[in-house]
Design an enzyme around this catalytic site. Structure first.
Site, PDB file in Angstrom:
ATOM      1  N   ARG A 111       2.997   0.489  -5.569  1.00 45.51           N
ATOM      2  CA  ARG A 111       2.862  -0.311  -4.154  1.00 45.51           C
ATOM      3  C   ARG A 111       1.734  -1.131  -4.083  1.00 45.51           C
ATOM      4  O   ARG A 111       1.530  -1.841  -3.105  1.00 45.51           O
ATOM      5  CB  ARG A 111       3.030   0.706  -3.093  1.00 45.51           C
ATOM      6  CG  ARG A 111       4.405   1.430  -2.949  1.00 45.51           C
ATOM      7  CD  ARG A 111       4.389   2.661  -2.042  1.00 45.51           C
ATOM      8  NE  ARG A 111       4.655   1.726  -0.575  1.00 45.51           N
ATOM      9  CZ  ARG A 111       5.669   1.882  -0.193  1.00 45.51           C
ATOM     10  NH1 ARG A 111       6.816   2.208  -0.988  1.00 45.51           N
ATOM     11  NH2 ARG A 111       5.961   0.970   0.880  1.00 45.51           N
ATOM     12  N   HIS A 141      13.709 -36.882 -13.158  1.00 46.80           N
ATOM     13  CA  HIS A 141      13.341 -37.148 -11.722  1.00 46.80           C
ATOM     14  C   HIS A 141      12.008 -36.688 -11.238  1.00 46.80           C
ATOM     15  O   HIS A 141      11.817 -36.392  -9.910  1.00 46.80           O
ATOM     16  CB  HIS A 141      14.299 -36.612 -10.496  1.00 46.80           C
ATOM     17  CG  HIS A 141      15.759 -37.118 -10.955  1.00 46.80           C
ATOM     18  ND1 HIS A 141      16.039 -38.610 -10.567  1.00 46.80           N
ATOM     19  CD2 HIS A 141      16.997 -36.817 -11.258  1.00 46.80           C
ATOM     20  CE1 HIS A 141      17.180 -38.868 -10.891  1.00 46.80           C
ATOM     21  NE2 HIS A 141      17.759 -37.854 -11.101  1.00 46.80           N
ATOM     22  N   TRP A 156      -3.121  -2.624  -1.740  1.00 45.96           N
ATOM     23  CA  TRP A 156      -2.740  -3.914  -2.143  1.00 45.96           C
ATOM     24  C   TRP A 156      -3.397  -4.633  -0.860  1.00 45.96           C
ATOM     25  O   TRP A 156      -2.869  -4.624   0.300  1.00 45.96           O
ATOM     26  CB  TRP A 156      -1.231  -4.050  -2.169  1.00 45.96           C
ATOM     27  CG  TRP A 156      -0.898  -5.461  -2.750  1.00 45.96           C
ATOM     28  CD1 TRP A 156      -0.900  -5.639  -4.160  1.00 45.96           C
ATOM     29  CD2 TRP A 156      -0.594  -6.361  -1.923  1.00 45.96           C
ATOM     30  NE1 TRP A 156      -0.489  -7.164  -4.311  1.00 45.96           N
ATOM     31  CE2 TRP A 156      -0.232  -7.647  -3.152  1.00 45.96           C
ATOM     32  CE3 TRP A 156      -0.468  -6.837  -0.735  1.00 45.96           C
ATOM     33  CZ2 TRP A 156       0.157  -8.791  -2.416  1.00 45.96           C
ATOM     34  CZ3 TRP A 156       0.083  -8.072  -0.192  1.00 45.96           C
ATOM     35  CH2 TRP A 156       0.265  -9.084  -1.343  1.00 45.96           C
ATOM     36  N   CYS A 212       0.777  -0.962   0.036  1.00 46.56           N
ATOM     37  CA  CYS A 212      -0.115   0.051   0.107  1.00 46.56           C
ATOM     38  C   CYS A 212       0.729   1.305   0.113  1.00 46.56           C
ATOM     39  O   CYS A 212       2.092   1.404   0.485  1.00 46.56           O
ATOM     40  CB  CYS A 212      -1.033   0.249   1.143  1.00 46.56           C
ATOM     41  SG  CYS A 212      -1.871  -1.280   1.443  1.00 46.56           S
ATOM     42  N   GLU A 265       4.351 -13.988 -13.639  1.00 47.77           N
ATOM     43  CA  GLU A 265       4.157 -12.810 -13.326  1.00 47.77           C
ATOM     44  C   GLU A 265       3.082 -12.048 -14.363  1.00 47.77           C
ATOM     45  O   GLU A 265       2.050 -11.691 -13.662  1.00 47.77           O
ATOM     46  CB  GLU A 265       5.233 -11.860 -13.124  1.00 47.77           C
ATOM     47  CG  GLU A 265       5.805 -12.286 -11.641  1.00 47.77           C
ATOM     48  CD  GLU A 265       7.102 -11.247 -11.734  1.00 47.77           C
ATOM     49  OE1 GLU A 265       7.347 -10.658 -10.685  1.00 47.77           O
ATOM     50  OE2 GLU A 265       8.036 -11.174 -12.543  1.00 47.77           O
ATOM     51  N   LYS A 325       9.079 -14.414 -14.775  1.00 45.80           N
ATOM     52  CA  LYS A 325       8.383 -13.283 -15.466  1.00 45.80           C
ATOM     53  C   LYS A 325       7.309 -13.979 -16.233  1.00 45.80           C
ATOM     54  O   LYS A 325       6.286 -13.266 -16.408  1.00 45.80           O
ATOM     55  CB  LYS A 325       9.584 -12.995 -16.589  1.00 45.80           C
ATOM     56  CG  LYS A 325      10.757 -12.075 -16.069  1.00 45.80           C
ATOM     57  CD  LYS A 325      10.490 -10.806 -15.839  1.00 45.80           C
ATOM     58  CE  LYS A 325       9.921 -10.627 -14.331  1.00 45.80           C
ATOM     59  NZ  LYS A 325      11.075 -10.671 -13.430  1.00 45.80           N
ATOM     60  N   LYS A 367       4.948  -3.909  -6.799  1.00 40.71           N
ATOM     61  CA  LYS A 367       6.311  -3.598  -6.879  1.00 40.71           C
ATOM     62  C   LYS A 367       7.179  -3.736  -5.802  1.00 40.71           C
ATOM     63  O   LYS A 367       8.344  -4.428  -5.592  1.00 40.71           O
ATOM     64  CB  LYS A 367       6.519  -2.203  -7.683  1.00 40.71           C
ATOM     65  CG  LYS A 367       7.768  -2.149  -7.879  1.00 40.71           C
ATOM     66  CD  LYS A 367       8.065  -2.030  -9.458  1.00 40.71           C
ATOM     67  CE  LYS A 367       9.624  -2.129 -10.041  1.00 40.71           C
ATOM     68  NZ  LYS A 367       9.945  -3.412 -10.451  1.00 40.71           N
ATOM     69  N   GLU A 410      14.384 -17.183 -13.304  1.00 42.24           N
ATOM     70  CA  GLU A 410      13.773 -16.030 -13.447  1.00 42.24           C
ATOM     71  C   GLU A 410      12.909 -15.676 -14.967  1.00 42.24           C
ATOM     72  O   GLU A 410      11.838 -15.136 -14.984  1.00 42.24           O
ATOM     73  CB  GLU A 410      15.061 -14.879 -13.718  1.00 42.24           C
ATOM     74  CG  GLU A 410      14.797 -13.508 -14.007  1.00 42.24           C
ATOM     75  CD  GLU A 410      13.816 -12.789 -12.926  1.00 42.24           C
ATOM     76  OE1 GLU A 410      13.549 -13.264 -11.896  1.00 42.24           O
ATOM     77  OE2 GLU A 410      13.247 -11.644 -13.566  1.00 42.24           O
ATOM     78  N   ASN A 441      -0.740   1.252   6.228  1.00 40.70           N
ATOM     79  CA  ASN A 441       0.403   0.572   5.437  1.00 40.70           C
ATOM     80  C   ASN A 441       0.919  -0.503   6.309  1.00 40.70           C
ATOM     81  O   ASN A 441       1.790  -0.029   7.233  1.00 40.70           O
ATOM     82  CB  ASN A 441       1.305   1.214   4.624  1.00 40.70           C
ATOM     83  CG  ASN A 441       2.303   0.248   4.012  1.00 40.70           C
ATOM     84  OD1 ASN A 441       1.987  -1.093   3.814  1.00 40.70           O
ATOM     85  ND2 ASN A 441       3.504   0.715   3.443  1.00 40.70           N
ATOM     86  N   GLY A 442       0.350  -1.705   6.162  1.00 45.28           N
ATOM     87  CA  GLY A 442       1.149  -2.592   7.082  1.00 45.28           C
ATOM     88  C   GLY A 442       0.024  -3.783   7.653  1.00 45.28           C
ATOM     89  O   GLY A 442      -0.832  -3.857   6.813  1.00 45.28           O
TER      90      GLY A 442
HETATM   91  C1  G6P Z   1       7.782  -8.111  -5.512  1.00 44.28           C
HETATM   92  C2  G6P Z   1       8.254  -7.512  -6.980  1.00 44.28           C
HETATM   93  C3  G6P Z   1       9.347  -8.384  -7.633  1.00 44.28           C
HETATM   94  C4  G6P Z   1      10.348  -8.111  -6.718  1.00 44.28           C
HETATM   95  C5  G6P Z   1      10.284  -8.677  -5.288  1.00 44.28           C
HETATM   96  C6  G6P Z   1      11.522  -8.287  -4.323  1.00 44.28           C
HETATM   97  O1  G6P Z   1       7.555  -9.427  -5.519  1.00 44.28           O
HETATM   98  O2  G6P Z   1       6.973  -7.718  -7.663  1.00 44.28           O
HETATM   99  O3  G6P Z   1       9.604  -7.658  -9.072  1.00 44.28           O
HETATM  100  O4  G6P Z   1      11.492  -8.914  -7.532  1.00 44.28           O
HETATM  101  O5  G6P Z   1       9.023  -8.071  -4.882  1.00 44.28           O
HETATM  102  O6  G6P Z   1      11.605  -6.753  -4.305  1.00 44.28           O
HETATM  103  P1  G6P Z   1      12.792  -5.848  -4.017  1.00 44.28           P
HETATM  104  O7  G6P Z   1      12.495  -4.482  -4.123  1.00 44.28           O
HETATM  105  O8  G6P Z   1      13.287  -6.271  -2.562  1.00 44.28           O
HETATM  106  O9  G6P Z   1      13.861  -6.325  -5.098  1.00 44.28           O
END
Ligand code: G6P
Length: 610
Positions: free
Chosen positions: A27, A506, A75, A2, A490, A487, A605, A483, A100-101
């Site tokens: 956020r 396996h 969020w 948030c 996500e 991606k 994010k 990764e 926020n929290g």
């Molecule tokens: C969220 C974001 C990711 C990011 C992760 C860690 O899940 O959507 O893209 O990799 O947080 O965030 P940071 O800011 O600690 O790299």
């Protein structure tokens, strides 16, 4: 998560709040709201389910004005995204609050408050705070005293912005476990979850410390620390640029960010190299001296940043001969790990605000590590303030929720770290110079990888109707595959898994059929022949292969195999190069599927809650 914004000014603050929310939307973006105390000393509120633009549209239909206000982009943690759960929350038209929290003892508090006659209209944990402040106000008759009292009752993490019509020129801000900054204007003050939200109105910031409570009026700011003593906190001048990132003609921020990687990488290298060698102490004062003592390295991070750590572990053990262990922050913080002597703690974070990584760093500071290092993309973040050593990646503001340029610049930072450590442990000047040369040529080579976009776009069409995908890699290409899978899931919502190619037989081989595309990254290295055997296992079971290969890998298009043959000669930086086609693949699959690429559903994010 948030995002919070608040303001106390002589002027109407509603547009400042809305602009702040737009800049905090990374956020959380499932609902948004704002509230002010208007000229009649009444609390006015507007809330919507959806994004900040929808709030701005709703607000413009029924505008109001006020010189004290708070706003929030959400969020969801407690309660689904809808209007009744959107902040600000209000109690009996007297107190309004944004949070926020997470409040951990909310169930107990809620029962108590209900027994005292307070009403609840939402499913959030936040409502217990606003109701508690209201109740405390009945007793204390002073907003600050009421907030002091409530902070003793609630447990969990919370950044709060609170206002009340009984004291209509006042805003109270609280920071505990969730970030909050104060922006200092001329005869006006602002609060926000980060500096970026307030850059259009000020460059001067006070970073509240853990447990701080700020009592804010137009002409006066008083800060109390966790023990409720009055304290002075210094004002910092931000060097960040207020320009809202624009898409520069790209359809999405994510694509712009993918294509800005050559620049982001060269910016990250700037001033870090000296005469074809690594410059001294680029990780902070006396970092080289500290590195001479290192016997092992512990890396802790979340999400994409965790994947960059996994790649670094391959580099560190291979190049520097230093043992390295990588762990997910939410795991590390809740287990008793054994810390051997002279271990460097490294946390990696794009935002520098991720709650689990931040908590891991705080823990590490008490645990007898040799030193703590934060690799981070945000200069004025909680992590950079807390770590002993800091290395800033220079990726620039990353807007797309799916991290791209932050990841590749983290890898550059980590490669620099590995070389810097290896230098102190016997790496020859010739080897160092070769690695630096590879780094210097990286922006150009990444740029070259971007040229395969059209070919990748064609492949992406095959994925649009698929529900699952399997990514394979070996060695340092395994985290690259991880990764790539992250991606894809996500932003296109396709279930994607990653596996070490040698593990295929396996278990995951049982899943392979014509509907399960298998993606492999195949640089021309010592593992290529092994990987080819693994790919044969897939083809023998009717699986369809998509291979990103070096042009010398001798992997050609054939029945059941689509190969993108790339000019990507192998060296240690190959994980950076091979990440690019996987980013482009995920992006183009998501475009075909019509997904909300920059703000994928359910994600945010910066994850500032556990
Ligand atoms: C969220 C974001 C990711 C990011 C992760 C860690 O899940 O959507 O893209 O990799 O947080 O965030 P940071 O800011 O600690 O790299």
């Amino acid at each position: 998560m948030c995002g919070i914004v608040g303001a106390v000014a002589e002027r109407d603050v509603t547009q400042i709040l809305l602009e702040g929310l737009r800049r905090l939307e990374y956020r959380g973006y499932d609902s948004a709201g704002l509230a002010v105390i208007d000229e009649h000393q009444t609390i006015q509120r507007s809330r919507v389910k959806g994004k900040v633009q929808e709030l701005a549209d709703t607000f413009s239909e029924n505008p109001f004005r006020g010189r004290v206000g708070i706003a929030h982009t959400r969020w969801a943690t407690h309660g689904e995204p809808n209007v009744k759960n959107a902040h600000p929350h209000i109690c009996r038209d007297i107190v309004a609050l944004v949070h926020n929290g997470i409040i951990e003892n909310q169930e107990t508090l809620k029962k108590e408050l209900i027994s005292k006659g307070l009403e609840f209209y939402s499913d959030t944990d936040t409502e217990v705070i606003v109701n508690s402040v209201y109740l405390a106000l009945q007793e204390k008759d002073d907003l600050l005293d009421a907030v002091f009292k409530v902070c003793e009752q609630i447990s969990g993490s919370y950044a709060l912005g609170i206002m009340s019509k009984i004291d209509p020129d006042r805003l109270i801000a609280v920071r505990k476990g969730s970030p909050l900054v104060i922006g200092v204007g001329v005869g006006e003050y602002f609060i926000a979850s980060d500096v970026f939200a307030l850059l259009p109105v000020t460059q001067q910031f006070i970073f509240l410390e853990e447990g701080d409570i700020a009592d804010i009026n137009r002409d006066q700011l008083i800060i109390y620390d966790a023990k409720r003593n009055k304290v002075e906190r210094s004002i910092n001048i931000s060097r960040l640029n207020a320009d809202v990132a624009d898409k520069s003609g790209y359809r999405h921020y994510m694509l712009k960010e993918i294509f800005s990687q050559p620049v982001a990488i060269s910016d990250t290298l700037e001033k870090r190299l000296n005469n074809k060698l690594i410059a001294n102490n680029i990780f902070g004062e006396q970092s080289d001296e500290i590195f001479t003592k290192i016997k092992s390295v512990k890396i802790v991070a979340c999400g994409t940043s965790y994947h960059s750590g996994l790649i670094a572990a391959y580099w560190l053990e291979e190049i520097a001969g230093i043992q390295c262990h990588v762990e997910i922050a939410s795991e590390f913080r809740y287990r008793n790990s054994v810390i051997s002597d002279n271990t460097l703690f490294v946390c990696i974070s794009q935002s520098g605000e991720t709650a689990d990584t931040l908590a891991a760093l705080s823990l590490a500071k008490q645990e007898g590590f040799l030193s703590t290092l934060a690799i981070c993309n945000v200069a004025e973040s909680s992590m950079t303030r807390e770590a002993d050593l800091v290395f800033l990646t220079k990726a620039g503001h990353e807007v797309g929720v799916a991290s791209t340029k932050a990841f590749t610049t983290q890898l550059v930072a980590l490669y620099l770290l590995v070389i810097s450590i290896a230098k102190q442990h016997g790496l020859s000047k010739a080897d160092e110079a070769k690695m630096v040369e590879d780094l210097q040529s990286l922006p150009g080579r990444v740029n070259h990888m971007l040229q395969y976009e059209d070919e990748i776009k064609t492949l992406a069409a095959d994925f649009a109707d698929k529900h699952h995908a399997l990514f394979l890699g070996r060695g340092s290409m395994l985290p690259v595959a991880m990764e790539g899978a992250l991606k894809l899931k996500e932003i296109s919502y396709i279930h994607a898994e990653s596996y070490a190619a040698g593990e295929l037989k396996h278990g995951p081989l049982a899943l392979v059929d014509k509907d399960m595309p298998v993606i492999a990254v195949a640089p021309n290295n010592h593992l290529l022949e092994k990987l080819k055997s693994n790919l044969q296992e897939v083809r023998a079971r009717g699986g369809r292969l998509y291979v990103f290969a070096d042009r010398h890998s001798n992997l050609n298009n054939s029945d059941g195999l689509e190969a993108v043959q790339m000019e990507a000669d192998y060296d240690h930086t190959a994980p950076i190069l091979y990440t690019i086609p996987l980013q482009l693949l995920a992006y183009h699959v998501a475009v075909i599927k019509g997904a909300d690429i920059d703000q994928p559903r359910n994600l945010a994010k910066s994850v500032t809650v556990e």
